[in-house]
Design an enzyme around this catalytic site. Structure first.
Site, PDB file in Angstrom:
ATOM      1  N   GLY A  62       7.539   8.233   6.810  1.00 49.07           N
ATOM      2  CA  GLY A  62       8.239   7.520   7.646  1.00 49.07           C
ATOM      3  C   GLY A  62       9.213   8.365   8.333  1.00 49.07           C
ATOM      4  N   ASN A 110      13.536  -2.233   8.392  1.00 56.00           N
ATOM      5  CA  ASN A 110      12.804  -1.798   9.458  1.00 56.00           C
ATOM      6  C   ASN A 110      11.763  -2.660   9.676  1.00 56.00           C
ATOM      7  OD1 ASN A 110      10.065  -0.123   9.324  1.00 56.00           O
ATOM      8  ND2 ASN A 110      11.013   0.203   7.529  1.00 56.00           N
ATOM      9  N   PHE A 114       4.456   0.971  12.600  1.00 55.52           N
ATOM     10  CA  PHE A 114       3.486   2.133  12.505  1.00 55.52           C
ATOM     11  C   PHE A 114       3.703   3.003  13.967  1.00 55.52           C
ATOM     12  CE2 PHE A 114       0.031   0.861   9.244  1.00 55.52           C
ATOM     13  CZ  PHE A 114       0.830   1.043   8.296  1.00 55.52           C
ATOM     14  N   SER A 173       2.528  -1.593   4.101  1.00 55.18           N
ATOM     15  CA  SER A 173       3.668  -1.902   5.229  1.00 55.18           C
ATOM     16  C   SER A 173       3.777  -3.451   5.758  1.00 55.18           C
ATOM     17  CB  SER A 173       3.590  -1.163   6.520  1.00 55.18           C
ATOM     18  OG  SER A 173       4.257  -1.399   7.349  1.00 55.18           O
ATOM     19  N   THR A 246       8.281  -0.696   1.221  1.00 55.47           N
ATOM     20  CA  THR A 246       9.650  -1.564   1.280  1.00 55.47           C
ATOM     21  C   THR A 246       9.185  -2.827   0.813  1.00 55.47           C
ATOM     22  OG1 THR A 246       8.932  -2.309   3.568  1.00 55.47           O
ATOM     23  CG2 THR A 246      10.474  -0.179   3.274  1.00 55.47           C
TER      24      THR A 246
END
Length: 372
Positions: A62, A110, A114, A173, A246
């Site tokens: 990231g 965030n 990608f 993600s 996350t």
């Protein structure tokens, strides 16, 4: 934090987070950060999945999405660096603004999606550093508009196997619609079957060593989902899991500015949730399966906490934003002080020592109802 970063941080925080991130990468590429005096201590060495790490502290995917500065990042003290997430085709990601700082909580939200330059450009950079030392992993993903997600992961494995120390299949993600569905049932089984076969086939065709294949999972999983993922990972013989990406939870940041923005939450508030998930995976997978702990690592104490919960290695990213480039050295020195204080022969001795204690506690709020 260092005196220099204490001065620089307010300037960086006055900028849009994505602009500040770009400037920090540029500074690394230009060598503007002083080379650190790395604390070398044999007790910090860890062998995981056939790789020998000089220390257990890594930079999570990231930060350096496009492999622009992996060697400069290794010089900050990290035992390994993971670049990406990289998709086959270049991808702009979601609309800006898409990164939000929550400084009172030492957190970030965030929804990047990608964003990256694609396989070709990233592979060219990794090829240029191919003969340098250091452990550099490649985190691979699928394009948002692909018609064949599994095919995108297979393509990433074939492209980056000869250029990486290990590969990470990122299916966790929250910013690519439907991606986390790949963590479930037959979808996960099919993905891991094809990924392992692609890794083994590519290694044979290219006459390369067999690279470890890790899978990165979410923290927003029930105990039943953790058991199911663990069973599939063992059956398909992947080399390890990264726990975790996350979270969609907003526990710990309620009422903060930007707390209601869409996206994944990282940083300090993620620590308890991701560490509970880590301990649950350790319980489900047994003592021999490699685990990498991520989520809320910001100090030697939190890094050690991940290891107590079952991690062989740990990763950070968000805390680097708040702690500055000397953070890895501070964490490693703190680990060494811990070893001195406890008289431990190796950092490995701490692993799994609090798994039962963590799982005996009440799970984080919303554990069984939070979903990707």
């Amino acid at each position: 934090m260092s005196r220099l970063y204490r001065f620089a941080r307010p300037v960086l925080f006055a900028l849009d987070p994505e602009r500040a991130h770009g400037l920090s990468l540029e500074a690394l590429k230009r060598g503007l950060f002083k080379r650190q005096d790395l604390p070398l201590d044999a007790r910090l060495r860890v062998e995981v999945a056939g790789l020998r790490f000089p220390n257990p502290l890594g930079l999570a995917a990231g930060y350096d999405k496009n492999a622009e500065a992996p060697d400069a990042l290794l010089r900050l003290g990290f035992g390994f660096v993971e670049i990406g997430t990289v998709t086959p085709q270049p991808q702009e990601g979601n609309e800006r603004p898409r990164i939000f700082r929550l400084p009172e909580s030492f957190a970030v939200i965030n929804r990047l999606g990608f964003n990256n330059e694609g396989h070709a450009d990233v592979a060219e950079r990794l090829e240029a550093r191919r003969r340098r030392g250091g452990i550099v992993g490649v985190n691979i993903g699928a394009n948002k508009d692909t018609s064949d997600r599994i095919g995108d992961y297979v393509a990433g494995i074939h492209r980056f196997l000869p250029l990486s120390s290990y590969l990470t299949v990122n299916i966790s993600s929250p910013n690519t619609p439907g991606l986390r569905d790949l963590q479930k049932g037959s979808s996960l089984d099919e993905l891991l079957e094809h990924s392992v076969a692609a890794r083994d086939g590519a290694a044979a065709i290219l006459a390369e060593e067999r690279r470890p294949l890790f899978v990165k999972v979410a923290p927003d999983l029930s105990r039943d989902e953790i058991e199911a993922i663990a069973e599939t990972a063992l059956r398909r013989k992947v080399d390890g899991l990264i726990v975790s990406n996350t979270t969609l939870s907003r526990q710990g940041v309620e009422g903060r500015r930007f707390a209601n923005e869409t996206g994944g939450l990282s940083g300090r508030p993620l620590f308890s949730r991701s560490t509970y998930a880590l301990a649950a995976f350790r319980r489900a997978l047994g003592s021999d399966f490699p685990l990498i702990g991520a989520g809320g690592v910001e100090s030697a104490r939190t890094a050690l906490g991940k290891m107590e919960a079952g991690a062989d290695l740990v990763q950070l990213y968000t805390s680097l934003i708040y702690g500055g480039p000397e953070l890895p050295i501070r964490i490693l020195n703190g680990m060494i002080r811990y070893l001195d204080k406890t008289g431990s022969d190796t950092i490995r001795q701490i692993r799994d020592t609090k798994v039962d204690e963590i799982l005996a506690r009440d799970p984080p709020l919303g554990w069984e109802v939070q979903r990707a």
